[in-house]
Design an enzyme around this catalytic site. Structure first.
Site, mmCIF file in Angstrom:
data_model
loop_
_atom_site.group_PDB
_atom_site.id
_atom_site.type_symbol
_atom_site.label_atom_id
_atom_site.label_comp_id
_atom_site.label_asym_id
_atom_site.label_seq_id
_atom_site.Cartn_x
_atom_site.Cartn_y
_atom_site.Cartn_z
ATOM 1 N N LYS A 127 17.141 67.594 59.123
ATOM 2 C CA LYS A 127 17.362 68.943 59.636
ATOM 3 C C LYS A 127 18.841 69.303 59.598
ATOM 4 C CE LYS A 127 14.391 71.150 60.851
ATOM 5 N NZ LYS A 127 13.494 72.054 60.103
ATOM 6 N N HIS B 1 17.474 75.345 54.170
ATOM 7 C CA HIS B 1 16.963 76.680 54.527
ATOM 8 C C HIS B 1 18.009 77.746 54.188
ATOM 9 C CE1 HIS B 1 13.616 74.671 56.424
ATOM 10 N NE2 HIS B 1 14.446 74.002 57.205
#
Length: 358
Positions: free
Chosen positions: A77, A95
């Site tokens: 992450k 992302h």
């Protein structure tokens, strides 16, 4: 040729216990000639002793910032959002390629520091298929949380806070108990993306819980909408990634339409993307507050947790690590294969960022 150095960093995000390589995988990487450093972590689901026994060098949590510049930093992450320039090559979920505001800031940090992002979402084979994904467990856990939300809503409550389960069996036992408390028959569900990893996981969990599943994929959505069938089911699961040309499945205004729909599980979870196919909500939900209520009478809740596989950290880690390991063994050839393709995607988006800054 210098030894390829993989630096496995500790995750800094709350509730993140997953890791992208197991001790068994580390041993295989070392056997393949790689140098492996693993940071200590108070939360990682697999203890540091296993990595040490596998032959990894052990480093302090967060010390990747001072790692040798030739090290490839590997996490899952996001990094700390401190604005610092990123000098290393990083493997992680960025992302950053769909217009997300946080992603643009991340790319700017790479541009400033001269580093490179190898985005795990964009590690693809020659046909464009992802080589490693947490999708199955995202779908499985996302369907479970959505059903927890349905059970709570049915009893005039909202979905309670979530936390990790030791395994899927424990999760399913708890969910079955909550559904029985409602005194109602299991709801019906429509899954879009039913043939993919995410949709398969969602459908498997639903069927395990006695939920009747209607599975749709590209053929059923090719006409572009509208999709009144979604409103006829009590649960809807979006299991496809937002991208240009993606149909809108639940448009704004659907909240006040006549509907059986009570819970949306937006497992793909791209609320800040320009291509969000479920625009009745605009922010991700959290473990502490798993759903957003977007309409009261009749109620409509949206579940949009963006780290769902973390709810089952051991199984999801082992599954993902097994998929990724063959490709980690090829890190010595970063200019070709899955790594070369990921590098090209990164360069394309950084160049667009440059163009936008001029």
């Amino acid at each position: 040729m210098p030894t390829t150095h993989l630096w496995v960093r500790a995750e800094c995000r709350d509730n993140e216990q997953r890791v992208g390589v197991t001790p068994q995988g580390v041993a295989q990487l070392i056997d393949a000639g790689l140098q492996v450093t693993v940071e200590e972590s108070p939360s990682r689901i697999i203890g540091i002793d296993g990595f040490k026994a596998a032959g990894a060098e052990i480093a302090a949590e967060g010390s990747w910032r001072d790692a040798p510049l030739d090290a490839i930093v590997f996490g899952l992450k996001e990094l700390p959002d401190d604005g610092s320039p990123l000098r290393h090559r990083h493997i992680m979920f960025g992302h950053a390629y769909k217009g997300q505001s946080a992603g643009q800031k991340l790319l700017a940090r790479f541009r400033e520091g001269g580093g490179t992002l190898y985005d795990l979402e964009y590690l693809v084979d020659e046909s464009g298929r992802r080589v490693a994904a947490f999708g199955y467990w995202a779908g499985y856990a996302g369907a479970a949380v959505s059903l927890f939300g349905w059970a709570a809503q049915t009893q005039g409550q909202t979905c309670p806070a979530m936390s990790t389960w030791p395994d899927a069996k424990a999760m399913c036992t708890q969910l079955s108990n909550e559904m029985q408390k409602t005194g109602q028959a299991a709801p019906t569900a429509l899954v879009i993306g039913a043939l993919g990893r995410v949709g398969t996981g969602a459908a498997d969990l639903c069927r395990q819980m006695g939920v009747s599943v209607t599975g749709w994929d590209m053929q059923e959505t090719a006409h572009g909408g509208p999709f009144p069938e979604i409103l006829q089911h009590e649960l809807f699961f979006n299991c496809i990634l937002a991208q240009p040309g993606c149909p809108v499945f639940v448009p704004k205004g659907s909240e006040s339409a006549h509907r059986n729909l009570r819970v949306i599980g937006d497992i793909a979870c791209d609320p800040d993307s320009a291509y969000n196919p479920v625009p009745v909500y605009d922010r991700a939900t959290t473990w502490a507050e798993p759903v957003i209520r977007v309409h009261e009478q009749p109620p409509l809740d949206v579940m949009a947790i963006d780290n769902l596989p973390s709810l089952l950290p051991l199984e999801s880690s082992e599954d993902f690590a097994g998929q990724l390991l063959p490709h980690l063994k090829t890190l010595g050839s970063l200019q070709s294969g899955v790594w070369g393709r990921a590098h090209q995607i990164f360069e394309t988006h950084v160049s667009q960022l440059n163009a936008g800054a001029n």
